[in-house]
Design a protein around this motif. Structure first.
Motif, PDB file in Angstrom:
ATOM      1  N   ASP A 220       5.724 -11.330 -35.569  1.00  0.00           N
ATOM      2  CA  ASP A 220       5.559 -10.557 -34.336  1.00  0.00           C
ATOM      3  C   ASP A 220       6.391 -11.135 -33.207  1.00  0.00           C
ATOM      4  OD1 ASP A 220       4.022 -12.535 -32.725  1.00  0.00           O
ATOM      5  OD2 ASP A 220       2.476 -12.248 -34.248  1.00  0.00           O
TER       6      ASP A 220
ATOM      7  N   LEU B 255      -5.076 -24.037 -35.190  1.00  0.00           N
ATOM      8  CA  LEU B 255      -5.056 -22.600 -35.477  1.00  0.00           C
ATOM      9  C   LEU B 255      -6.072 -22.177 -36.522  1.00  0.00           C
ATOM     10  CD1 LEU B 255      -3.217 -20.315 -34.488  1.00  0.00           C
ATOM     11  CD2 LEU B 255      -1.819 -20.691 -36.474  1.00  0.00           C
TER      12      LEU B 255
ATOM     13  N   GLY C 138     -12.322 -11.659 -29.710  1.00  0.00           N
ATOM     14  CA  GLY C 138     -12.109 -12.496 -30.890  1.00  0.00           C
ATOM     15  C   GLY C 138     -13.116 -13.623 -30.924  1.00  0.00           C
ATOM     16  N   THR C 139     -13.250 -14.212 -32.093  1.00  0.00           N
ATOM     17  CA  THR C 139     -14.250 -15.270 -32.253  1.00  0.00           C
ATOM     18  C   THR C 139     -13.617 -16.589 -32.652  1.00  0.00           C
ATOM     19  OG1 THR C 139     -14.449 -14.551 -34.516  1.00  0.00           O
ATOM     20  CG2 THR C 139     -16.113 -13.755 -32.994  1.00  0.00           C
ATOM     21  N   GLY C 140     -12.348 -16.557 -32.991  1.00  0.00           N
ATOM     22  CA  GLY C 140     -11.725 -17.772 -33.492  1.00  0.00           C
ATOM     23  C   GLY C 140     -12.116 -18.042 -34.935  1.00  0.00           C
TER      24      GLY C 140
ATOM     25  N   ASN D  21      -4.217  -9.882 -35.829  1.00  0.00           N
ATOM     26  CA  ASN D  21      -3.823 -10.857 -34.815  1.00  0.00           C
ATOM     27  C   ASN D  21      -2.465 -10.517 -34.225  1.00  0.00           C
ATOM     28  OD1 ASN D  21      -6.066 -12.389 -34.901  1.00  0.00           O
ATOM     29  ND2 ASN D  21      -5.237 -14.014 -36.167  1.00  0.00           N
TER      30      ASN D  21
ATOM     31  N   LYS E 166      -3.021  -7.885 -31.880  1.00  0.00           N
ATOM     32  CA  LYS E 166      -3.814  -8.317 -30.722  1.00  0.00           C
ATOM     33  C   LYS E 166      -2.991  -9.153 -29.750  1.00  0.00           C
ATOM     34  CE  LYS E 166      -7.587 -10.522 -32.140  1.00  0.00           C
ATOM     35  NZ  LYS E 166      -8.893 -10.979 -32.594  1.00  0.00           N
ATOM     36  N   TYR E 167      -2.192 -10.056 -30.316  1.00  0.00           N
ATOM     37  CA  TYR E 167      -1.515 -11.026 -29.458  1.00  0.00           C
ATOM     38  C   TYR E 167      -0.056 -10.670 -29.159  1.00  0.00           C
ATOM     39  CZ  TYR E 167      -5.798 -13.457 -30.504  1.00  0.00           C
ATOM     40  OH  TYR E 167      -7.132 -13.772 -30.630  1.00  0.00           O
TER      41      TYR E 167
ATOM     42  N   ARG F  72     -10.211 -20.822 -30.362  1.00  0.00           N
ATOM     43  CA  ARG F  72      -9.308 -19.822 -29.821  1.00  0.00           C
ATOM     44  C   ARG F  72      -8.303 -20.555 -28.952  1.00  0.00           C
ATOM     45  NH1 ARG F  72     -11.155 -14.617 -27.496  1.00  0.00           N
ATOM     46  NH2 ARG F  72      -9.435 -13.850 -28.761  1.00  0.00           N
ATOM     47  N   LEU F  73      -7.028 -20.184 -29.087  1.00  0.00           N
ATOM     48  CA  LEU F  73      -6.007 -20.895 -28.320  1.00  0.00           C
ATOM     49  C   LEU F  73      -5.707 -20.100 -27.052  1.00  0.00           C
ATOM     50  CD1 LEU F  73      -3.696 -21.538 -31.385  1.00  0.00           C
ATOM     51  CD2 LEU F  73      -5.672 -22.860 -30.658  1.00  0.00           C
TER      52      LEU F  73
ATOM     53  N   GLY G  49     -11.203 -15.653 -37.545  1.00  0.00           N
ATOM     54  CA  GLY G  49     -10.317 -14.915 -38.448  1.00  0.00           C
ATOM     55  C   GLY G  49      -9.407 -15.791 -39.284  1.00  0.00           C
ATOM     56  N   LEU G  50      -8.652 -16.676 -38.613  1.00  0.00           N
ATOM     57  CA  LEU G  50      -7.675 -17.469 -39.366  1.00  0.00           C
ATOM     58  C   LEU G  50      -8.349 -18.554 -40.194  1.00  0.00           C
ATOM     59  CD1 LEU G  50      -4.642 -17.732 -36.943  1.00  0.00           C
ATOM     60  CD2 LEU G  50      -4.865 -16.367 -38.998  1.00  0.00           C
TER      61      LEU G  50
HETATM   62  P1  ADP Z   1      -9.491 -14.757 -32.911  1.00  0.00           P
HETATM   63  O1  ADP Z   1      -8.296 -13.870 -33.012  1.00  0.00           O
HETATM   64  O2  ADP Z   1     -10.747 -14.072 -33.260  1.00  0.00           O
HETATM   65  O3  ADP Z   1      -9.571 -15.516 -31.624  1.00  0.00           O
HETATM   66  P2  ADP Z   1      -8.272 -16.253 -35.096  1.00  0.00           P
HETATM   67  O4  ADP Z   1      -8.831 -17.335 -35.933  1.00  0.00           O
HETATM   68  O5  ADP Z   1      -7.781 -15.044 -35.805  1.00  0.00           O
HETATM   69  O6  ADP Z   1      -9.375 -15.894 -34.037  1.00  0.00           O
HETATM   70  O7  ADP Z   1      -7.086 -16.872 -34.260  1.00  0.00           O
HETATM   71  C1  ADP Z   1      -7.285 -18.080 -33.558  1.00  0.00           C
HETATM   72  C2  ADP Z   1      -6.393 -18.154 -32.359  1.00  0.00           C
HETATM   73  O8  ADP Z   1      -5.028 -18.274 -32.783  1.00  0.00           O
HETATM   74  C3  ADP Z   1      -6.426 -16.912 -31.481  1.00  0.00           C
HETATM   75  O9  ADP Z   1      -7.458 -17.019 -30.517  1.00  0.00           O
HETATM   76  C4  ADP Z   1      -5.046 -16.908 -30.850  1.00  0.00           C
HETATM   77  O10 ADP Z   1      -5.058 -17.706 -29.668  1.00  0.00           O
HETATM   78  C5  ADP Z   1      -4.168 -17.605 -31.879  1.00  0.00           C
HETATM   79  N1  ADP Z   1      -3.358 -16.633 -32.648  1.00  0.00           N
HETATM   80  C6  ADP Z   1      -3.654 -16.116 -33.863  1.00  0.00           C
HETATM   81  N2  ADP Z   1      -2.670 -15.287 -34.279  1.00  0.00           N
HETATM   82  C7  ADP Z   1      -1.737 -15.262 -33.309  1.00  0.00           C
HETATM   83  C8  ADP Z   1      -0.478 -14.577 -33.144  1.00  0.00           C
HETATM   84  N3  ADP Z   1       0.019 -13.751 -34.066  1.00  0.00           N
HETATM   85  N4  ADP Z   1       0.207 -14.818 -32.004  1.00  0.00           N
HETATM   86  C9  ADP Z   1      -0.277 -15.661 -31.065  1.00  0.00           C
HETATM   87  N5  ADP Z   1      -1.442 -16.325 -31.149  1.00  0.00           N
HETATM   88  C10 ADP Z   1      -2.170 -16.142 -32.253  1.00  0.00           C
END
Ligand code: ADP
Length: 745
Positions: A398, A411, A428-430, A367, A370-371, A417-418, A432-433
């Motif tokens: 980060d 989150l 992404g699928t939302g 993440n 990615k972000y 997904r935000l 992971g976290l």
């Molecule tokens: P995914 O990455 O597959 O969308 P996650 O569950 O890993 O799903 O994350 C959910 C959401 O949280 C992401 O869509 C993103 O918007 C936000 N996010 C996660 N990690 C970060 C990060 N390090 N910085 C900014 N936004 C993040």
């Protein structure tokens, strides 16, 4: 006076009938039902007391104590009934948002009400009540009555306050009738306190009971409410499923489209470089797809309580180093500096679920990559070692887009997904976290996030693992070994031709003698016909006869003792273990991972050390010595770039052999097309010749066949005829060089 008795008598009759209906009907067990039951029973007692009150005032001179008991008992009833109704109001105005344990709250209210009631009864029997009776007007008065009126006033005010404050909850629950009850009770209170000669409180209570029965407490109404609730829940679940499916179909389709698209591109590719690039894109898309499918399986597994913690000894530092390497391709070309800092006192051997530790860190680290568009990613791991416990603090910081404060709550919610508008290009699928948080919690740890929107985020994971003193046995060592299983026979059973192709390709690397069959019956035939194998790799899902059934039948064959490995796409742990129970010697998840395949092969085939050749370079050297590459180079064949393309010299040599075999059929075909002046089919032959030549470094032949192909496509038969001899000379030249090189001549 006596005529007023008609009120409680009528009420008693009605309430009696109502209670018979109410108690007779099957009811849903709920706190509100329970309170309503007490409201009815107390009211019946109250009505009896009220009727007796009319008698008591007349016989007070004769039976003072009995009369006083009745009158004071009635006063206590009014207080008790109000308190019970109070509990009802409290329970129905309870906010669902506040995480209150409803049962405990109800019990507390009950206890408080009992105490208040007992206290009030005690006061009442100490305080005097007087009776005014002038023959036409009779009523009670005195301190006892005044206290009752004051307390009832307070209780009603509490109800009104509660309802106004929690009006939203009432409205949500459609409990407007409660308000009607409170208004009615307030009216009864006003009338009763201003006109004490008429006892209407109890009848008022009965009316409220009726009102409640016909609106909110009728078992049928309750049932309908429950059904509506169940319907709402079902609808919500259905919507969640629809959202999930649309989300997933989009997520799954994206990599699938890429796979299909790039595969078509490879089919039509003109040169090898182009094809290789497309193949790389296919690999990336497949990995994404696999990630998504694994995510879905993981979350379902967690939610079905099937996820297990599998503890083993592991070396954390090694995992961290690997993860650091793995994350670099995710960062790619972005202007991001990855800084790592792993504490020096990290124990060498930890005991815990290394797979999950890896998964947790990978998710958060991915993440961060990615972000974040530019800046830094700080990956720090520190620890506090205490006796045999190691408390790990893993921080991933980060300088990416950050998370809005109001969104932090969402989150860790699955499929959430935000900042969707910014996510259009980030896959992404939302999930992971959501998975990460649950895994961390399963392992008794916690994950904390701090973030500033636009500035960056810091994820901190706390995990406790056991410290082990023993030396860590490096299982991954196997990765650095080249395994050779000359003459060992493997039977591959799979109904899918592509799977067989991939399987053979992977197995070929180990010099295995591979036979493939497309179903269980063919496999049984082979064994029954006394074919011996060192290992059988068997797909589980096959038409006609499943892998499990095939194994059962194989086991019935005398002397059959070949290890059989299940090939399964069923990644759920419990299920995979099931295959061991039914007699498989092991299992491999599809798509087969190289390292897993190595483990299986070395476990079931190669037990002898000498069969392992430890260093890759040595093997290459050995091969190189056998055949003279320089001879090819001298003949202007670009061996180096071909080896680079094909992986190793071994593969190159194999492909040369395939080329010779291919030429045996291709050349007569070319002649035939030429004789028939069939330019289109001639061009197809030339296309293959060109591709092979490019793979194998036959530069001139590649060029000549490209020209022939292009002219063939243009139907330029005269050009083809004119230049065919030149091409055939080159083909023959190459064939003889290759044959000489391979020692076929
Ligand atoms: P995914 O990455 O597959 O969308 P996650 O569950 O890993 O799903 O994350 C959910 C959401 O949280 C992401 O869509 C993103 O918007 C936000 N996010 C996660 N990690 C970060 C990060 N390090 N910085 C900014 N936004 C993040």
């Amino acid at each position: 006076m006596k005529s007023f008795m008609a009120f409680p008598i009528c009420s008693l009759i009605y309430i009696f009938i109502l209670s018979i209906i109410y108690f007779y009907k099957p009811r849903i067990k709920s706190i509100e039902n329970n309170i309503y039951k007490y409201i009815i029973i107390t009211n019946i007692i109250g009505l009896i007391f009220e009727i007796l009150c009319y008698v008591a005032v007349d016989m007070v001179d004769k039976y003072y104590f009995i009369s006083m008991f009745i009158l004071k008992g009635y006063v206590v009833y009014i207080f008790a009934w109000s308190l019970i109704f109070n509990i009802y109001v409290f329970m129905t105005t309870l906010s669902k948002k506040k995480k209150i344990n409803v049962d405990v709250y109800y019990e507390k209210l009950q206890v408080i009400s009992y105490i208040l009631c007992a206290f009030f009864a005690a006061i009442m029997f100490c305080l005097p009540i007087y009776i005014y009776n002038d023959g036409t007007l009779t009523y009670t008065y005195g301190p006892g009555i005044n206290i009752l009126l004051i307390l009832c006033g307070v209780i009603i005010s509490i109800w009104i306050y509660k309802c106004i404050r929690n009006f939203k909850n009432l409205r949500e629950k459609k409990y407007i009738p409660i308000i009607a009850c409170i208004i009615m009770l307030s009216l009864v209170f006003v009338i009763q306190s201003s006109n004490r000669a008429i006892l209407i409180a109890t009848t008022g209570h009965s009316l409220i009971i009726f009102l409640m029965y016909f609106t909110i407490e009728n078992p049928d109404v309750k049932l309908i409410n429950q059904l509506e609730l169940a319907k709402d829940q079902a609808e919500k679940a259905n919507n969640a499923k629809t959202d999930f499916l649309s989300n997933m179909s989009h997520e799954i389709r994206t990599p699938l489209n890429a796979i299909v698209g790039f595969s078509q591109c490879i089919e039509n590719a003109d040169n090898l470089e182009e094809a290789k690039e497309d193949a790389r894109d296919i690999v990336t898309a497949s990995q994404n797809l696999l990630e998504i499918v694994n995510g879905i399986l993981d979350i379902s597994k967690i939610e079905a309580d099937k996820m297990e913690i599998v503890n083993t000894e592991y070396n954390l530092r090694e995992i961290l180093d690997n993860l650091t390497k793995l994350i670099l391709p995710r960062i790619g070309e972005k202007d991001i500096e990855l800084k790592t800092n792993f504490a020096l006192d990290l124990p060498d051997v930890l005991y815990g679920d290394s797979g999950k530790v890896k998964q947790i860190i990978t998710n958060v680290l991915t993440n961060a990559a990615k972000y974040t568009e530019k800046g830094e990613i700080n990956f720090n791991v520190s620890c506090v070692n205490n006796k045999n416990q190691c408390r790990l603090v893993i921080t991933i910081k980060d300088t990416g887009r950050g998370i809005k404060t109001e969104q932090i709550d969402k989150l860790f919610t699955k499929f959430q997904r935000l900042d969707e508008d910014k996510n259009t290009t980030t896959e992404g699928t939302g999930l992971g976290l959501a998975i990460t948080k649950r895994l961390v919690e399963m392992m008794g740890g916690k994950i904390v996030v701090q973030s500033e929107y636009g500035e960056g985020s810091t994820f901190t994971i706390y995990l406790t693992q056991e410290i082990r003193n023993g030396l860590y046995k490096k299982e991954e060592l196997i990765e650095n070994e080249i395994l050779k299983f000359d003459n060992k026979k493997v039977l591959l059973v799979d109904d899918n031709k592509l799977n067989i192709k991939v399987g053979i390709k992977k197995l070929k690397e180990y010099n295995l003698d591979i036979t493939s069959v497309e179903n269980g019956f063919e496999c049984i035939n082979k064994i029954e016909n006394n074919n011996k194998y060192d290992l059988i790799l068997m797909d589980i899902m096959m038409p006609k006869i499943s892998g499990v059934e095939t194994l059962k039948r194989l086991k019935q064959i005398e002397d059959f003792n070949t290890p059989v490995i299940a090939l399964t796409a069923d990644a759920i742990q419990g299920r995979a273990d099931k295959y061991l129970e039914v007699g498989f010697s092991g299992y491999l998840s599809k798509p087969i991972e190289d390292n897993e395949l190595r483990k299986v092969l070395s476990k079931f085939i190669s037990n002898k050390k000498e069969e392992k050749v430890e260093i890759v370079e040595e093997v290459k050297q050995e091969k190189n010595n056998q055949l003279d590459i320089d001879y090819l180079k001298e003949n202007d064949i670009d061996v180096d770039s071909s080896i680079e393309l094909l992986g190793d010299i071994e593969m190159y040599n194999d492909t040369l052999k395939d080329f010779l075999t291919e030429c045996e059929t291709r050349i007569p075909k070319m002649k035939e097309h030429l004789d028939n002046e069939d330019a289109a089919n001639y061009a197809i032959c030339m296309h293959s010749m060109k591709s092979d030549s490019k793979y194998l470094g036959f530069k001139k032949l590649a060029e000549l066949s490209l020209n022939q192909e292009l002219e063939g496509k243009n139907n330029n038969i005269s050009y083809i005829q004119e230049h065919n001899q030149e091409l055939m000379d080159e083909v023959n030249k190459i064939i003889s060089i290759v044959k000489k090189y391979l020692g076929d001549e």
